[in-house]
Design a protein around this motif. Structure first.
Motif, PDB file in Angstrom:
ATOM      1  N   GLY A   5      -2.169   9.691   3.223  1.00 50.03           N
ATOM      2  CA  GLY A   5      -2.281   8.304   2.797  1.00 50.03           C
ATOM      3  C   GLY A   5      -1.240   7.421   3.457  1.00 50.03           C
ATOM      4  O   GLY A   5      -1.528   6.303   3.898  1.00 50.03           O
ATOM      5  N   PHE A   6      -0.012   7.947   3.561  1.00 49.64           N
ATOM      6  CA  PHE A   6       1.056   7.158   4.204  1.00 49.64           C
ATOM      7  C   PHE A   6       0.711   6.856   5.654  1.00 49.64           C
ATOM      8  O   PHE A   6       0.863   5.714   6.105  1.00 49.64           O
ATOM      9  CB  PHE A   6       2.377   7.920   4.140  1.00 49.64           C
ATOM     10  CG  PHE A   6       3.417   7.386   5.072  1.00 49.64           C
ATOM     11  CD1 PHE A   6       3.733   8.062   6.234  1.00 49.64           C
ATOM     12  CD2 PHE A   6       4.058   6.197   4.807  1.00 49.64           C
ATOM     13  CE1 PHE A   6       4.676   7.562   7.101  1.00 49.64           C
ATOM     14  CE2 PHE A   6       5.005   5.691   5.672  1.00 49.64           C
ATOM     15  CZ  PHE A   6       5.313   6.378   6.822  1.00 49.64           C
TER      16      PHE A   6
ATOM     17  N   THR B  90      -2.005   4.221   5.979  1.00 53.72           N
ATOM     18  CA  THR B  90      -1.572   2.879   5.595  1.00 53.72           C
ATOM     19  C   THR B  90      -0.618   2.306   6.617  1.00 53.72           C
ATOM     20  O   THR B  90      -0.648   1.111   6.912  1.00 53.72           O
ATOM     21  CB  THR B  90      -0.890   2.946   4.225  1.00 53.72           C
ATOM     22  OG1 THR B  90      -1.668   3.761   3.359  1.00 53.72           O
ATOM     23  CG2 THR B  90      -0.782   1.581   3.611  1.00 53.72           C
TER      24      THR B  90
ATOM     25  N   HIS C  95       2.196   6.423  -6.901  1.00 54.43           N
ATOM     26  CA  HIS C  95       1.236   7.265  -7.622  1.00 54.43           C
ATOM     27  C   HIS C  95       1.466   8.730  -7.340  1.00 54.43           C
ATOM     28  O   HIS C  95       1.250   9.578  -8.217  1.00 54.43           O
ATOM     29  CB  HIS C  95      -0.192   6.857  -7.235  1.00 54.43           C
ATOM     30  CG  HIS C  95      -0.606   5.559  -7.848  1.00 54.43           C
ATOM     31  ND1 HIS C  95      -0.496   5.305  -9.198  1.00 54.43           N
ATOM     32  CD2 HIS C  95      -1.121   4.431  -7.297  1.00 54.43           C
ATOM     33  CE1 HIS C  95      -0.935   4.081  -9.448  1.00 54.43           C
ATOM     34  NE2 HIS C  95      -1.323   3.525  -8.318  1.00 54.43           N
ATOM     35  N   ALA C  96       1.910   9.053  -6.108  1.00 50.49           N
ATOM     36  CA  ALA C  96       2.178  10.463  -5.805  1.00 50.49           C
ATOM     37  C   ALA C  96       3.329  10.968  -6.663  1.00 50.49           C
ATOM     38  O   ALA C  96       3.275  12.077  -7.204  1.00 50.49           O
ATOM     39  CB  ALA C  96       2.503  10.628  -4.327  1.00 50.49           C
TER      40      ALA C  96
ATOM     41  N   GLY D  37       0.808  -1.214   0.000  1.00 55.03           N
ATOM     42  CA  GLY D  37       0.000   0.000   0.000  1.00 55.03           C
ATOM     43  C   GLY D  37       0.837   1.258   0.000  1.00 55.03           C
ATOM     44  O   GLY D  37       0.578   2.209  -0.741  1.00 55.03           O
ATOM     45  N   ILE D  38       1.860   1.277   0.854  1.00 54.54           N
ATOM     46  CA  ILE D  38       2.702   2.475   0.918  1.00 54.54           C
ATOM     47  C   ILE D  38       3.440   2.656  -0.398  1.00 54.54           C
ATOM     48  O   ILE D  38       3.598   3.782  -0.888  1.00 54.54           O
ATOM     49  CB  ILE D  38       3.669   2.361   2.105  1.00 54.54           C
ATOM     50  CG1 ILE D  38       2.885   2.458   3.404  1.00 54.54           C
ATOM     51  CG2 ILE D  38       4.708   3.444   2.050  1.00 54.54           C
ATOM     52  CD1 ILE D  38       3.722   2.252   4.612  1.00 54.54           C
TER      53      ILE D  38
ATOM     54  N   TYR E  66      -1.700  15.082   0.446  1.00 56.54           N
ATOM     55  CA  TYR E  66      -2.479  13.843   0.413  1.00 56.54           C
ATOM     56  C   TYR E  66      -1.587  12.627   0.555  1.00 56.54           C
ATOM     57  O   TYR E  66      -1.973  11.600   1.101  1.00 56.54           O
ATOM     58  CB  TYR E  66      -3.281  13.769  -0.874  1.00 56.54           C
ATOM     59  CG  TYR E  66      -4.303  14.862  -0.972  1.00 56.54           C
ATOM     60  CD1 TYR E  66      -4.390  15.673  -2.091  1.00 56.54           C
ATOM     61  CD2 TYR E  66      -5.173  15.092   0.083  1.00 56.54           C
ATOM     62  CE1 TYR E  66      -5.317  16.684  -2.167  1.00 56.54           C
ATOM     63  CE2 TYR E  66      -6.095  16.112   0.007  1.00 56.54           C
ATOM     64  CZ  TYR E  66      -6.169  16.890  -1.113  1.00 56.54           C
ATOM     65  OH  TYR E  66      -7.087  17.895  -1.179  1.00 56.54           O
ATOM     66  N   MET E  67      -0.331  12.746   0.064  1.00 62.31           N
ATOM     67  CA  MET E  67       0.598  11.634   0.182  1.00 62.31           C
ATOM     68  C   MET E  67       0.871  11.311   1.645  1.00 62.31           C
ATOM     69  O   MET E  67       0.879  10.139   2.037  1.00 62.31           O
ATOM     70  CB  MET E  67       1.894  12.011  -0.532  1.00 62.31           C
ATOM     71  CG  MET E  67       2.951  10.963  -0.524  1.00 62.31           C
ATOM     72  SD  MET E  67       4.332  11.453  -1.538  1.00 62.31           S
ATOM     73  CE  MET E  67       5.197  12.581  -0.456  1.00 62.31           C
ATOM     74  N   TRP E  68       1.067  12.356   2.472  1.00 56.35           N
ATOM     75  CA  TRP E  68       1.366  12.072   3.874  1.00 56.35           C
ATOM     76  C   TRP E  68       0.157  11.543   4.600  1.00 56.35           C
ATOM     77  O   TRP E  68       0.269  10.695   5.480  1.00 56.35           O
ATOM     78  CB  TRP E  68       1.924  13.307   4.573  1.00 56.35           C
ATOM     79  CG  TRP E  68       3.244  13.678   4.055  1.00 56.35           C
ATOM     80  CD1 TRP E  68       3.626  14.854   3.501  1.00 56.35           C
ATOM     81  CD2 TRP E  68       4.383  12.818   3.975  1.00 56.35           C
ATOM     82  NE1 TRP E  68       4.922  14.790   3.097  1.00 56.35           N
ATOM     83  CE2 TRP E  68       5.405  13.560   3.368  1.00 56.35           C
ATOM     84  CE3 TRP E  68       4.642  11.498   4.355  1.00 56.35           C
ATOM     85  CZ2 TRP E  68       6.662  13.029   3.133  1.00 56.35           C
ATOM     86  CZ3 TRP E  68       5.893  10.967   4.127  1.00 56.35           C
ATOM     87  CH2 TRP E  68       6.882  11.733   3.524  1.00 56.35           C
TER      88      TRP E  68
ATOM     89  N   VAL F  42       0.991   4.258  -2.674  1.00 54.09           N
ATOM     90  CA  VAL F  42       0.742   5.668  -2.348  1.00 54.09           C
ATOM     91  C   VAL F  42       1.870   6.537  -2.890  1.00 54.09           C
ATOM     92  O   VAL F  42       1.643   7.518  -3.611  1.00 54.09           O
ATOM     93  CB  VAL F  42       0.612   5.846  -0.817  1.00 54.09           C
ATOM     94  CG1 VAL F  42       0.767   7.284  -0.424  1.00 54.09           C
ATOM     95  CG2 VAL F  42      -0.716   5.320  -0.346  1.00 54.09           C
ATOM     96  N   PHE F  43       3.082   6.150  -2.556  1.00 55.82           N
ATOM     97  CA  PHE F  43       4.191   6.995  -2.978  1.00 55.82           C
ATOM     98  C   PHE F  43       4.423   6.922  -4.469  1.00 55.82           C
ATOM     99  O   PHE F  43       4.771   7.920  -5.106  1.00 55.82           O
ATOM    100  CB  PHE F  43       5.458   6.627  -2.207  1.00 55.82           C
ATOM    101  CG  PHE F  43       5.481   7.206  -0.835  1.00 55.82           C
ATOM    102  CD1 PHE F  43       5.003   6.490   0.244  1.00 55.82           C
ATOM    103  CD2 PHE F  43       5.957   8.483  -0.626  1.00 55.82           C
ATOM    104  CE1 PHE F  43       5.001   7.034   1.511  1.00 55.82           C
ATOM    105  CE2 PHE F  43       5.966   9.038   0.637  1.00 55.82           C
ATOM    106  CZ  PHE F  43       5.489   8.312   1.703  1.00 55.82           C
TER     107      PHE F  43
END
Lengths: 93, 270, 81
Positions: free
Chosen positions: C60-61, C64, C38-39, C31-32, C56-58, C35-36
């Protein structure tokens, strides 16, 4: 006037990229430290209270509560629009 | 290294596949060394030798480069300048700006010391990253820790520093809830993760490298093992390159975060 | 679950908590990475949106990562209960 001196008067693209890399790196580890610290802090509080009250389940419950608290704080602090400011780094160019 | 001792002791041909001894797997025992010499109860072991050697090498390199600096630099001096400028432009200036030049000696020494210590993992005779023994990591972390707390108190005053750490803009019950988290994070978790990151990377890297090297030796018997030994040797090459990258990266991350923490301490009240 | 697990751990010396954490870290690891990844891709497509994407990245991180950290906590729950 020296045209090769990028560090002084003008912030070049490489500069900004390096600054944001440093900021991103420190932000990442700050977020992780908040998550871990919330878990440890409230796990510790839960463990201490659990020892006093003799409910040992309070230790993992405290950890989960602390995790929730720190996630909420991380989202609050790092997830708001006005945080994208240059003063976070505190450099004085 | 006790792993090698066991291998050597398993017979004149060494311990190979199908020669009766099991795989001498590397483990925690490979991180303990017999002392090279002892004075009383002080044991001088190989990691300490490596650490002292790294310190001497870094000092000697920079002394040789900058002892007699000239306006038009010679070859060695320009190499040294390249190193210092790289650290300044990639690590210190992005985090701190111009006032970071005051902390450049510390950051440069730290970066090259950690990088050299990590590189010792790959150099043939030494082959041990001293930072994989956690005792070598904590003093560096202590230097950073004491420095940024001292700078914070000096620049912002005791009350100003503590009040700057508090989360702001939250209603006061949430504030009370966040106090233990913030305190713990700032004083304990942050330096802890700084040290553990370096330690864990070096520990895992050394274990990875030694597992594949020992496996290559162990599998190199004149049987089907030779095929696998070739595969294991390929893995050694891959892990070697990976560890070069990780050594540089971990030194870079450690010093960048140091510079960032110093910047956070120097930040004026906002 | 405890009796079976206890006898199994005696015979095979498996620490289920550690195995559980290892399994629990697979999902958040992927997942992480997503996230990263796609970011980074989004930031590459539209560099001027980097600030907003990082926010949004942080978020999401951290969400997760919680699941991986929960894997550390759960062995204590089943040990205590």
């Amino acid at each position: 006037m020296s045209t090769r001196d990028q560090q002084g008067p003008r912030r070049g693209d490489r500069d900004i990229e390096a600054s944001s890399r440093a900021l991103g790196l420190s932000t990442g580890w700050n977020v992780f430290s908040y998550l871990l610290a919330g878990m440890v802090a409230y796990g510790g509080i839960g463990w201490l209270i659990g020892r006093a009250v003799h409910i040992s389940l309070l230790f993992p419950i405290g950890m989960i509560v602390g995790l929730g608290i720190s996630v909420g704080y991380v989202i609050y602090r790092y997830g708001r629009a006005e945080q994208v400011s240059e003063t976070e780094r505190g450099d004085d160019r | 290294m006790t792993g090698d001792v066991a291998v050597a002791a398993a017979g004149s041909g060494g311990c190979h596949l199908f020669s009766g001894c099991g795989f001498p797997a590397p483990g925690l025992q490979d991180f303990n060394f017999k002392p090279l010499f002892s004075i009383g109860s002080f044991h001088f072991t190989k990691p300490e030798l490596i650490a002292i050697l790294c310190g001497i090498i870094v000092i000697a390199l920079f002394w040789g480069a900058f002892a007699k600096p000239k306006i038009v630099p010679g070859k060695f001096q320009s190499l040294g300048e390249l190193g210092v400028l790289a650290v300044r432009d990639q690590i210190v200036r992005p985090a701190l700006g111009r006032r970071g030049d005051k902390y450049l000696p510390l950051i440069v020494s730290m970066f090259f010391f950690i990088f050299m210590m990590n590189l010792m993992e790959l150099i043939p005779v030494f082959q041990f990253p001293a930072m994989s023994r956690i005792g070598f990591v904590w003093p560096l972390v202590a230097i950073v820790y004491i420095l940024y707390i001292y700078l914070g108190f000096k620049n912002q005053g005791a009350w100003g520093y503590i009040s700057n750490m508090w989360p702001r803009g939250v209603p006061w019950p949430v504030y009370i809830i966040l106090i233990p988290v913030e305190l713990l994070r700032f004083f304990i978790i942050q330096p802890f993760t700084l040290g553990i990151r370096l330690f864990a990377n070096m520990f895992a890297g050394h274990l990875l490298l030694s597992i594949f090297m020992i496996a290559t030796w162990y599998l190199a018997s004149f049987s089907i093992g030779l095929l696998f030994a070739v595969g294991s040797a390929a893995m050694v090459l891959f892990v070697f390159v990976l560890e070069l990258l990780v050594d540089l990266l971990q030194a870079f991350i450690f010093t960048t975060l140091t510079a960032t923490y110093i910047a956070a301490s120097l930040e004026a009240q906002h | 679950m405890s009796a079976l697990a206890a006898s199994a751990t005696q015979v095979l010396q498996i620490n289920f908590g550690a195995v559980g954490y290892g399994l629990a870290a697979i999902g958040p690891g992927i997942g992480i990475g997503l996230v990263f990844g796609h970011a980074i891709e989004a930031m590459a497509r539209q560099p001027e949106a980097t600030g907003r994407i990082s926010l949004y990245m942080w978020i999401g991180f951290s969400l997760t990562e919680v699941l991986a950290l929960l894997g550390l906590v759960v062995p204590f729950i089943f040990h205590a209960a």
